[in-house]
Design a protein around this motif. Structure first.
Motif, PDB file in Angstrom:
ATOM      1  N   LEU A  83     -86.811  18.769  46.387  1.00 20.89           N
ATOM      2  CA  LEU A  83     -87.568  19.225  47.550  1.00 20.89           C
ATOM      3  C   LEU A  83     -86.692  19.946  48.562  1.00 20.89           C
ATOM      4  O   LEU A  83     -87.168  20.797  49.316  1.00 20.89           O
ATOM      5  CB  LEU A  83     -88.250  18.029  48.203  1.00 20.89           C
ATOM      6  CG  LEU A  83     -89.290  18.269  49.285  1.00 20.89           C
ATOM      7  CD1 LEU A  83     -90.469  19.066  48.740  1.00 20.89           C
ATOM      8  CD2 LEU A  83     -89.784  16.929  49.846  1.00 20.89           C
ATOM      9  N   SER A  84     -85.402  19.605  48.568  1.00 20.42           N
ATOM     10  CA  SER A  84     -84.471  20.168  49.541  1.00 20.42           C
ATOM     11  C   SER A  84     -83.050  19.937  49.050  1.00 20.42           C
ATOM     12  O   SER A  84     -82.801  18.981  48.305  1.00 20.42           O
ATOM     13  CB  SER A  84     -84.665  19.478  50.898  1.00 20.42           C
ATOM     14  OG  SER A  84     -83.647  19.816  51.813  1.00 20.42           O
ATOM     15  N   PRO A  85     -82.087  20.787  49.476  1.00 14.53           N
ATOM     16  CA  PRO A  85     -80.687  20.482  49.162  1.00 14.53           C
ATOM     17  C   PRO A  85     -80.153  19.365  50.063  1.00 14.53           C
ATOM     18  O   PRO A  85     -79.085  18.808  49.788  1.00 14.53           O
ATOM     19  CB  PRO A  85     -79.974  21.798  49.438  1.00 14.53           C
ATOM     20  CG  PRO A  85     -80.801  22.458  50.480  1.00 14.53           C
ATOM     21  CD  PRO A  85     -82.225  22.071  50.173  1.00 14.53           C
ATOM     22  N   ARG A  90     -72.554  18.303  52.336  1.00 13.01           N
ATOM     23  CA  ARG A  90     -72.263  19.507  53.110  1.00 13.01           C
ATOM     24  C   ARG A  90     -70.983  20.190  52.610  1.00 13.01           C
ATOM     25  O   ARG A  90     -70.937  21.411  52.465  1.00 13.01           O
ATOM     26  CB  ARG A  90     -72.123  19.172  54.590  1.00 13.01           C
ATOM     27  CG  ARG A  90     -71.877  20.398  55.448  1.00 13.01           C
ATOM     28  CD  ARG A  90     -71.860  20.091  56.941  1.00 13.01           C
ATOM     29  NE  ARG A  90     -71.968  21.324  57.707  1.00 13.01           N
ATOM     30  CZ  ARG A  90     -72.708  21.492  58.777  1.00 13.01           C
ATOM     31  NH1 ARG A  90     -73.430  20.492  59.239  1.00 13.01           N
ATOM     32  NH2 ARG A  90     -72.739  22.649  59.399  1.00 13.01           N
ATOM     33  N   GLU A  91     -69.960  19.414  52.336  1.00  8.16           N
ATOM     34  CA  GLU A  91     -68.699  19.988  51.861  1.00  8.16           C
ATOM     35  C   GLU A  91     -68.873  20.668  50.513  1.00  8.16           C
ATOM     36  O   GLU A  91     -68.266  21.716  50.241  1.00  8.16           O
ATOM     37  CB  GLU A  91     -67.632  18.899  51.771  1.00  8.16           C
ATOM     38  CG  GLU A  91     -66.270  19.382  51.305  1.00  8.16           C
ATOM     39  CD  GLU A  91     -65.614  20.349  52.279  1.00  8.16           C
ATOM     40  OE1 GLU A  91     -64.658  21.043  51.859  1.00  8.16           O
ATOM     41  OE2 GLU A  91     -66.025  20.425  53.452  1.00  8.16           O
ATOM     42  N   ALA A  92     -69.706  20.104  49.650  1.00  5.00           N
ATOM     43  CA  ALA A  92     -69.970  20.730  48.349  1.00  5.00           C
ATOM     44  C   ALA A  92     -70.656  22.068  48.541  1.00  5.00           C
ATOM     45  O   ALA A  92     -70.331  23.061  47.879  1.00  5.00           O
ATOM     46  CB  ALA A  92     -70.820  19.809  47.481  1.00  5.00           C
ATOM     47  N   ALA A  93     -71.625  22.117  49.458  1.00  5.08           N
ATOM     48  CA  ALA A  93     -72.302  23.381  49.747  1.00  5.08           C
ATOM     49  C   ALA A  93     -71.313  24.416  50.272  1.00  5.08           C
ATOM     50  O   ALA A  93     -71.354  25.590  49.883  1.00  5.08           O
ATOM     51  CB  ALA A  93     -73.410  23.152  50.774  1.00  5.08           C
ATOM     52  N   ARG A  94     -70.398  23.984  51.145  1.00 12.00           N
ATOM     53  CA  ARG A  94     -69.409  24.906  51.697  1.00 12.00           C
ATOM     54  C   ARG A  94     -68.515  25.479  50.587  1.00 12.00           C
ATOM     55  O   ARG A  94     -68.226  26.684  50.569  1.00 12.00           O
ATOM     56  CB  ARG A  94     -68.554  24.193  52.734  1.00 12.00           C
ATOM     57  CG  ARG A  94     -67.481  25.092  53.361  1.00 12.00           C
ATOM     58  CD  ARG A  94     -66.605  24.348  54.325  1.00 12.00           C
ATOM     59  NE  ARG A  94     -67.374  23.831  55.448  1.00 12.00           N
ATOM     60  CZ  ARG A  94     -67.462  22.554  55.792  1.00 12.00           C
ATOM     61  NH1 ARG A  94     -66.822  21.637  55.066  1.00 12.00           N
ATOM     62  NH2 ARG A  94     -68.174  22.183  56.820  1.00 12.00           N
ATOM     63  N   GLY A 138     -76.937  19.691  56.671  1.00 13.24           N
ATOM     64  CA  GLY A 138     -75.645  20.321  56.438  1.00 13.24           C
ATOM     65  C   GLY A 138     -75.656  21.380  55.356  1.00 13.24           C
ATOM     66  O   GLY A 138     -75.050  22.454  55.514  1.00 13.24           O
ATOM     67  N   ALA A 139     -76.337  21.110  54.240  1.00 13.74           N
ATOM     68  CA  ALA A 139     -76.363  22.089  53.148  1.00 13.74           C
ATOM     69  C   ALA A 139     -77.130  23.337  53.567  1.00 13.74           C
ATOM     70  O   ALA A 139     -76.690  24.467  53.309  1.00 13.74           O
ATOM     71  CB  ALA A 139     -76.980  21.466  51.895  1.00 13.74           C
ATOM     72  N   HIS A 140     -78.260  23.159  54.223  1.00 17.39           N
ATOM     73  CA  HIS A 140     -79.007  24.316  54.734  1.00 17.39           C
ATOM     74  C   HIS A 140     -78.130  25.153  55.667  1.00 17.39           C
ATOM     75  O   HIS A 140     -78.100  26.384  55.579  1.00 17.39           O
ATOM     76  CB  HIS A 140     -80.250  23.847  55.515  1.00 17.39           C
ATOM     77  CG  HIS A 140     -81.457  23.604  54.676  1.00 17.39           C
ATOM     78  ND1 HIS A 140     -81.758  22.371  54.138  1.00 17.39           N
ATOM     79  CD2 HIS A 140     -82.461  24.432  54.277  1.00 17.39           C
ATOM     80  CE1 HIS A 140     -82.892  22.443  53.464  1.00 17.39           C
ATOM     81  NE2 HIS A 140     -83.350  23.684  53.525  1.00 17.39           N
ATOM     82  N   GLN A 141     -77.439  24.498  56.555  1.00 19.69           N
ATOM     83  CA  GLN A 141     -76.648  25.220  57.549  1.00 19.69           C
ATOM     84  C   GLN A 141     -75.484  25.963  56.923  1.00 19.69           C
ATOM     85  O   GLN A 141     -75.191  27.107  57.302  1.00 19.69           O
ATOM     86  CB  GLN A 141     -76.176  24.239  58.621  1.00 19.69           C
ATOM     87  CG  GLN A 141     -77.325  23.725  59.488  1.00 19.69           C
ATOM     88  CD  GLN A 141     -76.969  22.505  60.299  1.00 19.69           C
ATOM     89  OE1 GLN A 141     -75.937  21.875  60.076  1.00 19.69           O
ATOM     90  NE2 GLN A 141     -77.831  22.143  61.238  1.00 19.69           N
ATOM     91  N   GLU A 142     -74.822  25.345  55.952  1.00 19.43           N
ATOM     92  CA  GLU A 142     -73.696  26.004  55.300  1.00 19.43           C
ATOM     93  C   GLU A 142     -74.151  27.225  54.490  1.00 19.43           C
ATOM     94  O   GLU A 142     -73.486  28.264  54.501  1.00 19.43           O
ATOM     95  CB  GLU A 142     -72.966  25.027  54.376  1.00 19.43           C
ATOM     96  CG  GLU A 142     -72.243  23.906  55.089  1.00 19.43           C
ATOM     97  CD  GLU A 142     -71.076  24.393  55.930  1.00 19.43           C
ATOM     98  OE1 GLU A 142     -70.494  25.445  55.603  1.00 19.43           O
ATOM     99  OE2 GLU A 142     -70.752  23.711  56.928  1.00 19.43           O
ATOM    100  N   ILE A 143     -75.267  27.097  53.797  1.00 22.15           N
ATOM    101  CA  ILE A 143     -75.725  28.174  52.907  1.00 22.15           C
ATOM    102  C   ILE A 143     -76.425  29.274  53.705  1.00 22.15           C
ATOM    103  O   ILE A 143     -76.048  30.449  53.636  1.00 22.15           O
ATOM    104  CB  ILE A 143     -76.653  27.596  51.819  1.00 22.15           C
ATOM    105  CG1 ILE A 143     -75.878  26.601  50.944  1.00 22.15           C
ATOM    106  CG2 ILE A 143     -77.228  28.730  50.960  1.00 22.15           C
ATOM    107  CD1 ILE A 143     -76.755  25.788  50.005  1.00 22.15           C
TER     108      ILE A 143
END
Length: 224
Positions: A155-157, A136-140, A172-177
């Motif tokens: 298939l998914s981040p 999640r932090e990487a996505a942010r 987390g990655a979906h939510q951040e992006i």
């Protein structure tokens, strides 16, 4: 655009297409044939996140941007690839900011960032569900640098729960992006065939109100 440099980054939609657990299965069946009817027509049934596809922000946020509201011009952009294939990523390994930070200077507004894990090699097998996933932090931090489209050959981040395994890290990655109205591209393929391609295009269906769409994704070398 030089057509001779185009690399198709999309999985073929066929009877073996792999879908996210619980999503509708893809079918393509003839409902008229040339021998019987003088023409051919097929009936197609699929989910909005079938094959290589885009997640629109409304995938996770009600009332947010739908696929038909995304300007087509924003889906053609310079390509930045973060190649992680030499790291020999393990099943369900978390991709941290430290894993991708060496490319931080290339992450900026106007580019499409693609994370190449090599996991598309397992497409169509149970191992594909055990893909690496983005912290999640990487996505942010990717989003903080101005990137508004993030693609992966998985298939998914986020980690995919499959047969009772995984899923503890949430979305987390979906939510951040998607939370900043950015986009996610999933199930890319043929990233190992890139050879100096500089740009990428993503062409979704113009589906009114949809939270996503299959895309034809391709990369090419810009003419000098």
């Amino acid at each position: 655009m030089n057509p001779n440099t185009i690399i198709d980054l999309s999985h073929k939609l066929d009877s073996n297409v792999q879908t996210y657990p619980g999503d509708p299965q893809f079918t393509c069946r003839p409902c008229a044939t040339v021998p019987q009817d003088g023409y051919s027509v097929h009936s197609i049934s699929l989910g909005s996140h079938t094959g290589t596809h885009i997640d629109a922000p409304s995938h996770f946020f009600a009332g947010s941007t739908t696929i038909d509201q995304i300007p087509l011009s924003s889906l053609f952009a310079p390509l930045v690839v973060v190649d992680l294939t030499q790291r020999n990523l393990k099943d369900r390994q978390m991709i941290t900011w430290e894993d991708i930070s060496s490319s931080a200077d290339l992450m900026r507004q106007g580019v499409i960032l693609v994370i190449h894990t090599g996991w598309s090699a397992y497409w169509g097998t149970p191992k594909y569900y055990n893909h690496p996933f983005l912290e999640r932090e990487a996505a942010r931090k990717i989003i903080e640098r101005g990137v508004r489209i993030v693609g992966l050959d998985t298939l998914s981040p986020d980690e995919t729960e499959y047969q009772g395994i995984g899923g503890l890290h949430g979305f987390g990655a979906h939510q951040e992006i998607l939370g900043v109205r950015a986009l996610i591209v999933e199930n890319l393929t043929n990233l190992d065939k890139l050879n100096g391609q500089t740009h990428i295009g993503l062409v979704p269906l113009n589906l009114e109100g949809s939270d996503g769409s299959p895309v034809r994704a391709f990369a090419w070398k810009a003419e000098q």
